[in-house]
Structure formats: C-alpha cells, structure tokens
Design a protein around this motif. Structure first.
Motif, PDB file in Angstrom:
ATOM      1  N   PHE A  53       0.807  -1.212   0.000  1.00 54.83           N
ATOM      2  CA  PHE A  53       0.000   0.000   0.000  1.00 54.83           C
ATOM      3  C   PHE A  53       0.844   1.268   0.000  1.00 54.83           C
ATOM      4  N   VAL A  54       2.041   1.224   0.579  1.00 53.27           N
ATOM      5  CA  VAL A  54       2.812   2.454   0.760  1.00 53.27           C
ATOM      6  C   VAL A  54       3.969   2.553  -0.223  1.00 53.27           C
ATOM      7  N   THR A  55       4.750   1.470  -0.387  1.00 50.38           N
ATOM      8  CA  THR A  55       5.874   1.528  -1.326  1.00 50.38           C
ATOM      9  C   THR A  55       5.756   0.420  -2.374  1.00 50.38           C
ATOM     10  N   PRO A  56       4.761   0.503  -3.249  1.00 46.98           N
ATOM     11  CA  PRO A  56       4.551  -0.608  -4.183  1.00 46.98           C
ATOM     12  C   PRO A  56       5.655  -0.751  -5.221  1.00 46.98           C
ATOM     13  N   LYS A  57       6.363   0.343  -5.530  1.00 45.11           N
ATOM     14  CA  LYS A  57       7.365   0.249  -6.602  1.00 45.11           C
ATOM     15  C   LYS A  57       8.683  -0.306  -6.094  1.00 45.11           C
ATOM     16  N   THR A  58       9.147   0.183  -4.934  1.00 47.18           N
ATOM     17  CA  THR A  58      10.456  -0.246  -4.458  1.00 47.18           C
ATOM     18  C   THR A  58      10.386  -1.523  -3.630  1.00 47.18           C
ATOM     19  N   MET A  59       9.198  -1.907  -3.161  1.00 52.63           N
ATOM     20  CA  MET A  59       8.968  -3.199  -2.495  1.00 52.63           C
ATOM     21  C   MET A  59       9.840  -3.418  -1.266  1.00 52.63           C
ATOM     22  N   GLU A  60      10.108  -2.362  -0.495  1.00 53.34           N
ATOM     23  CA  GLU A  60      10.953  -2.542   0.689  1.00 53.34           C
ATOM     24  C   GLU A  60      10.370  -3.593   1.640  1.00 53.34           C
ATOM     25  N   GLY A  61       9.065  -3.500   1.845  1.00 54.97           N
ATOM     26  CA  GLY A  61       8.443  -4.414   2.790  1.00 54.97           C
ATOM     27  C   GLY A  61       8.592  -5.856   2.394  1.00 54.97           C
ATOM     28  N   LEU A  62       8.545  -6.150   1.091  1.00 57.11           N
ATOM     29  CA  LEU A  62       8.704  -7.537   0.648  1.00 57.11           C
ATOM     30  C   LEU A  62      10.084  -8.062   0.993  1.00 57.11           C
ATOM     31  N   PHE A  63      11.116  -7.218   0.769  1.00 56.69           N
ATOM     32  CA  PHE A  63      12.474  -7.656   1.112  1.00 56.69           C
ATOM     33  C   PHE A  63      12.598  -7.871   2.616  1.00 56.69           C
ATOM     34  N   PHE A  64      12.024  -6.930   3.373  1.00 58.07           N
ATOM     35  CA  PHE A  64      12.060  -7.093   4.830  1.00 58.07           C
ATOM     36  C   PHE A  64      11.360  -8.385   5.234  1.00 58.07           C
ATOM     37  N   ALA A  65      10.235  -8.695   4.575  1.00 57.06           N
ATOM     38  CA  ALA A  65       9.509  -9.917   4.921  1.00 57.06           C
ATOM     39  C   ALA A  65      10.354 -11.147   4.619  1.00 57.06           C
ATOM     40  N   VAL A  66      11.056 -11.121   3.483  1.00 56.44           N
ATOM     41  CA  VAL A  66      11.895 -12.271   3.138  1.00 56.44           C
ATOM     42  C   VAL A  66      13.001 -12.449   4.170  1.00 56.44           C
ATOM     43  N   PHE A  67      13.626 -11.327   4.591  1.00 58.31           N
ATOM     44  CA  PHE A  67      14.701 -11.462   5.571  1.00 58.31           C
ATOM     45  C   PHE A  67      14.156 -11.858   6.941  1.00 58.31           C
ATOM     46  N   THR A  68      12.940 -11.398   7.270  1.00 58.68           N
ATOM     47  CA  THR A  68      12.318 -11.870   8.511  1.00 58.68           C
ATOM     48  C   THR A  68      12.115 -13.373   8.478  1.00 58.68           C
ATOM     49  N   MET A  69      11.701 -13.871   7.303  1.00 56.80           N
ATOM     50  CA  MET A  69      11.510 -15.320   7.172  1.00 56.80           C
ATOM     51  C   MET A  69      12.821 -16.055   7.376  1.00 56.80           C
TER      52      MET A  69
END
Lengths: 103, 169
Positions: A53-69
């Motif tokens: 919802f907030v950074t759809p282009k740079t996808m920071e949250g997705l990378f953070f989620a992968v590293f959290t995993m």
C-alpha cells in the motif's frame, strides 16, 4: 466490497496477540516455539501489506519480509535443536523444568 | 486481480488465520496444534497472494508450511514419545490473557487512530517477480543483505548440528 490497508494491520495485530498469549502461557517448549512462529507470521503480514500500500514500486516491505523469514527459519531450527538438546539432558522439554540457571 | 483487494477473499482468509491461531492456542494435543499452525501458514500465504506478493507467498509455503512443519512434527515425535505426553492440560494463564488482550486493544486503537493508514487507496502498480529478483540481486539493491542472510542460515545450520550432536551428557 473492497478493503484498504487497515484490515490487514488489524488481522496482523490479532494474530500477534494470540501468539503473544501462547508464548506467555504455554509450558511445552514446542508450543512456545509455535507461538513465536505465529508472531513472526503476523509481522510478515504487516510488512507485506504496508509494502503493497505504501511503497509498491520499491517493495521494501517484501524484502524485509523475506529477511524476517530467513531469521525466523534460523530461529526455529536453532530452537528445535535446543529442545532436542534439553530433552537429551533432562528427559523432558517442559519450560518449568529449565530453572537450573536460576539464581 | 483488480486494482482493489476483494473484501470477501480477505474475510475468508482472515477467518482462517484467526480461527487457526485460536485453534492452535486452545488445542490440548500438541500434534493438533502443529497442524493448526500449518493451516495458519497456508492461510497467510493466501493473504500474501491477495497482496500481489507472489514470491513471498511461495517462500512462505516452502519454508513454513513444508520445512518448519516437518521440523515441528519431528521434534514432537522425538521429545513426546507417548500419546499421554502430547496431550496436556490447557495451560490457561489469566495474566497472559490480560496482557495480550491489552496489547491487542492498544495496537487496534493505534491502527484506528493513526490517520495515515486510513482510506489508503491501493496503488495500481504491482511489480512482478522478475522486478523483485532484479532488485534483490543488484549491487545497489539488496544483494549484500541477501549474502548476510545466507551467512545467518549457515551459522544456524552449524549451530543446530553442534547442539544436537551425540556427545557427553
């Protein structure tokens, strides 16, 4: 009917609280680890939802989620290894029995 | 996927997540609890798919629903050998319930009161897995954290083997 980012954050908050309750109240070590896993799933839902919802282009949250995993996979592997080591020493894996280091 | 998230799909997945989590916490049998956790992980992967995070959803399925579930079941089988060990009293703790309810209420209130998250429209753009991979492996992107993550996994692997190896008791 469509939903925004708020229901996702609420879902994550509820999941995290259930995991917190489990982590605080359970006495079997495996149950404790499962509750921690539940909490990290909730964190991941938060990260992915905010990323979308907030950074759809740079996808920071997705990378953070992968590293959290990655971190929680390492945590669960080490945690279960610890459970096995404790079981071999004490023939039990109850949290209440792990008080040898208590002052 | 349209430009907004479907409320019905979200409702079903949220129900599965919360129901599975409650089932995990209240089930007396640890094996049942492990399977409830497996259900929650699959439902969370559905939530990720709903948010166009295909890669994270696949990783979630591979890591949690397969690897972690197998690890859980194996350690339950090794440490709780008899059926009587796996079935246990419900470990209810009023303090823990009060604390987590308070925490949940606080977070829900914060989400509700924080104006920036209100009525945030869903951005139409949703990069695909190829863009994700390019960012993950580019030098100015996330390649260094990626290498550190593999180091963490190696350290965890060696540590777990070290702890569980046959040794002096």
């Amino acid at each position: 009917m469509h939903v925004g980012v708020e229901p996702f954050l609420m879902l994550a908050a509820v999941l995290f609280s259930i995991g917190l309750y489990g982590a605080l109240s359970k006495k079997a070590t495996v149950m404790l680890l499962m509750s921690l896993e539940l909490m990290s799933i909730a964190v991941n839902i938060n990260l992915v939802a905010l990323s979308r919802f907030v950074t759809p282009k740079t996808m920071e949250g997705l990378f953070f989620a992968v590293f959290t995993m990655v971190v929680s996979a390492a945590e669960i592997g080490l945690g279960l290894g610890l459970v096995l080591a404790i079981y071999r020493q004490a023939r039990t894996s109850e949290v209440t029995n792990l008080s040898e280091l208590k002052g | 996927m349209t430009e907004t998230v479907s409320g019905i799909a979200f409702g079903v997945l949220a129900f599965l997540c919360v129901g599975g989590a409650i089932g995990m916490v209240v089930s007396k049998n640890i094996v049942h609890a492990a399977f409830w956790l497996l259900e929650v992980t699959v439902a969370a992967a559905g939530v990720f798919l709903l948010l166009d995070a295909d890669y994270v959803a696949i990783v979630q399925l591979l890591v949690y629903a397969v690897a972690v579930a197998i690890l859980m079941i194996f350690s339950i089988m090794i440490t709780l050998r008899r059926i009587e060990d796996a079935v246990r009293p419900r470990d209810f703790s009023a303090v823990a319930a009060a604390l987590s309810a308070l925490f949940c209420a606080g977070i829900l209130w914060t989400v509700h009161a924080f104006p920036a998250v209100h009525a945030q429209p869903l951005p139409a753009v949703a990069p695909d897995v190829a863009a994700f991979g390019k960012l993950l492996f580019s030098a100015e992107g996330w390649s260094l954290p990626f290498e550190i993550a593999s180091l963490i996994l190696t350290a965890a692997l060696i540590g777990a083997v070290w702890w569980t190896k046959e040794g002096d008791e």
